[in-house]
Design a protein around this motif. Structure first.
Motif, short mmCIF file in Angstrom:
data_model
loop_
_atom_site.label_atom_id
_atom_site.label_comp_id
_atom_site.label_asym_id
_atom_site.label_seq_id
_atom_site.Cartn_x
_atom_site.Cartn_y
_atom_site.Cartn_z
N ASN A 272 0.90 -1.19 -0.02
CA ASN A 272 -0.05 0.10 0.03
C ASN A 272 0.89 1.32 0.18
OD1 ASN A 272 -2.53 1.54 0.03
ND2 ASN A 272 -2.42 1.36 2.24
N ALA A 273 0.60 2.39 -0.67
CA ALA A 273 1.19 3.56 -0.76
C ALA A 273 0.46 4.74 -0.14
CB ALA A 273 1.64 3.95 -2.21
N PRO A 274 0.20 4.88 0.94
CA PRO A 274 -0.53 6.13 1.54
C PRO A 274 0.12 7.16 1.59
CG PRO A 274 0.08 4.58 3.47
CD PRO A 274 0.45 4.16 1.93
N THR A 275 1.12 7.37 1.33
CA THR A 275 2.02 8.64 1.52
C THR A 275 3.03 8.73 0.23
OG1 THR A 275 4.27 7.83 2.50
CG2 THR A 275 2.38 8.16 4.06
N ALA A 276 3.28 10.15 -0.17
CA ALA A 276 3.82 10.50 -1.32
C ALA A 276 5.63 9.70 -1.24
CB ALA A 276 4.13 11.99 -1.42
N LEU A 277 6.08 9.50 -0.02
CA LEU A 277 7.29 9.05 0.12
C LEU A 277 7.24 7.69 -0.46
CD1 LEU A 277 10.29 8.94 0.97
CD2 LEU A 277 9.41 8.38 3.43
N MET A 278 6.14 6.76 0.10
CA MET A 278 6.14 5.39 -0.20
C MET A 278 5.80 5.25 -1.94
SD MET A 278 3.57 4.09 2.85
CE MET A 278 4.22 3.57 4.33
N LYS A 279 4.96 6.29 -2.54
CA LYS A 279 5.02 6.37 -3.75
C LYS A 279 6.27 6.65 -4.62
CE LYS A 279 0.15 7.94 -3.78
NZ LYS A 279 -0.74 8.94 -4.04
N ASP A 280 7.14 7.36 -4.06
CA ASP A 280 8.43 7.86 -4.84
C ASP A 280 9.10 6.58 -4.66
OD1 ASP A 280 7.66 10.32 -5.22
OD2 ASP A 280 8.39 11.04 -3.45
N TYR B 153 6.18 2.01 -4.01
CA TYR B 153 5.12 1.15 -3.37
C TYR B 153 3.94 1.08 -4.37
CZ TYR B 153 7.40 0.57 1.07
OH TYR B 153 8.44 0.11 2.16
#
Length: 426
Positions: free
Chosen positions: A345-353, A356
């Protein structure tokens, strides 16, 4: 026989021993709101009475089985009158789980204001049967069934009080087993025995059987025959023999097994031996357990019989049971593998970067609601199969569906192999 002092209480050493929570509350005369959770006949009411006696408090009893909002109002008025007279109050609610949420909520403002100390007694798990607001304001104390040695001490005390003749060792052992940790049951049975024995010099097994008749169970709970009978019931259901299943069910109930225990075993059978061959079996088993809770014995036992017969004639499958055990064993020996980035799961921008969720294929957007060729296991784990449906009942259709999905996965894998440069993500 009800204890008049704390030292006369038999059992519950984990709560009443030196330095233990209830012992401290008693000794300081500072009662706190609490829930006493335990089976029948282990001293819940006795402890509440002793607490009020030692604290010099007004003891107000409400039975949730018979009472309602009017009884709660009456208790509040009595507590207010006691406070006006300079006394504190303990409101004891027996079978508190029988009150609904609104009735339980009626106690909250008075517990908060300190008008009275609330003590509830329940045989049911308070996590499920007592609402969270009341539960958060009370300490839960778990009471245990009395051990055989504790019941034997209680029996000797009762013999001294009644001036009764001695029991043979075999009769004592059988009477203690019959009580099954319930002091009230033990004392009632013993009193019946003494009354019926008259001027007998000794009380033996024959006198016990004469006094108690059908009340005396045909086997000892916790003994070998107890478990053998449970095993026979389970095997009769698994073997699809409703008549034998009914026979062993009656033997268990006639032998004194708690019907709630039978209900739990029936639930286990529905999960282990019927499974997805007939998912209605588990629902029916749950319904039977609920019906028994509402009706009690003997009416509620018919619902258990209905569930047992249904399970016996239902198509059988232990495929989920085997798959579950195989998966647990596999994970235990395999160790921990990382979750693939596309499945995270990617609930934050950092995780998307950090990629995730990147490349994840949303099944609902795919043809037929199935992302053919997608893998949901760790990337470095070869394909494994735990669940193999049997060709019976609903699992026959489930097996056909799984075969279709696996064939679609195989076609997608073959297409990727022949078109590697333009293969899809993930």
């Amino acid at each position: 026989m009800r204890p008049r002092t704390l030292d006369e209480v038999i059992g519950q050493a984990h709560l009443l021993g030196p330095g233990k929570p209830l012992r401290v509350a008693f000794e300081r005369g500072q009662p706190h709101s609490m829930i006493l959770w335990g089976p029948p006949g282990v001293g819940k009411t006795t402890l509440a009475r002793l607490l009020a006696q030692i604290a010099g408090a007004e003891f107000i009893v409400i039975s949730a089985v018979l009472g309602g909002v009017k009884d709660i109002r009456d208790a509040v008025e009595r507590a207010q009158a006691a406070r006006a007279a300079g006394r504190r109050s303990i409101v004891f609610v027996d079978e508190v789980h029988r009150f609904n949420k609104a009735q339980q909520d009626a106690f909250l403002p008075h517990v908060e204001s300190g008008l009275f100390t609330f003590v509830g007694a329940t045989t049911e798990n308070p996590s499920f049967e007592v609402n969270s607001a009341l539960l958060s304001r009370a300490t839960v104390h778990v009471l245990q069934p009395l051990a055989p040695a504790e019941l034997a001490r209680l029996l000797e005390r009762a013999r001294a009080v009644l001036g009764a003749p001695p029991l043979t060792a075999a009769a004592r052992e059988r009477l203690v087993a019959y009580a099954d940790g319930d002091a009230r049951r033990l004392l009632n049975a013993y009193e019946n025995l003494v009354r019926s024995a008259g001027a007998a010099d000794v009380l033996d097994e024959a006198a016990l059987e004469t006094a108690l008749g059908e009340m005396l169970r045909r086997y000892d709970k916790g003994g070998e025959q107890f478990y053998d009978t449970i095993s026979a019931l389970h095997k009769a259901v698994r073997g699809s023999d409703p008549d034998a299943a009914l026979y062993w069910l009656v033997r268990m109930l006639d032998g004194g097994v708690d019907p709630r225990y039978v209900a739990r075993r029936v639930l286990r059978m529905a999960s282990e031996d019927i499974g997805l061959a007939d998912p209605r079996a588990l629902r029916l088993a749950l319904d039977a357990a609920e019906v028994y809770e509402r009706l009690g014995s003997p009416e509620g036992e018919l619902a258990l019989a209905q569930a047992v017969v249904y399970l016996a004639v239902a198509p059988k499958s232990n495929a989920v049971y085997r798959a579950w055990n195989d998966a647990r064993a596999f994970v235990k020996r395999d160790g921990t593998r990382p979750v693939p980035l596309r499945l995270r799961n990617a609930p934050t921008a950092l995780m998307k970067d950090l990629d995730y969720g990147r490349g994840y294929r949303y099944a609902h957007d795919e043809a037929g609601g199935f992302a053919a060729g997608e893998r949901y296991l760790p990337d470095d784990l070869p394909d494994v199969t735990f669940y193999e449906p049997v060709p019976r009942g609903l699992e026959l259709r489930i097996g056909e569906r799984l075969a279709e999905l696996r064939a679609a996965n195989a076609r997608a894998a073959a297409a990727r192999a022949t078109d590697a440069p333009t293969g899809s993500q993930g």
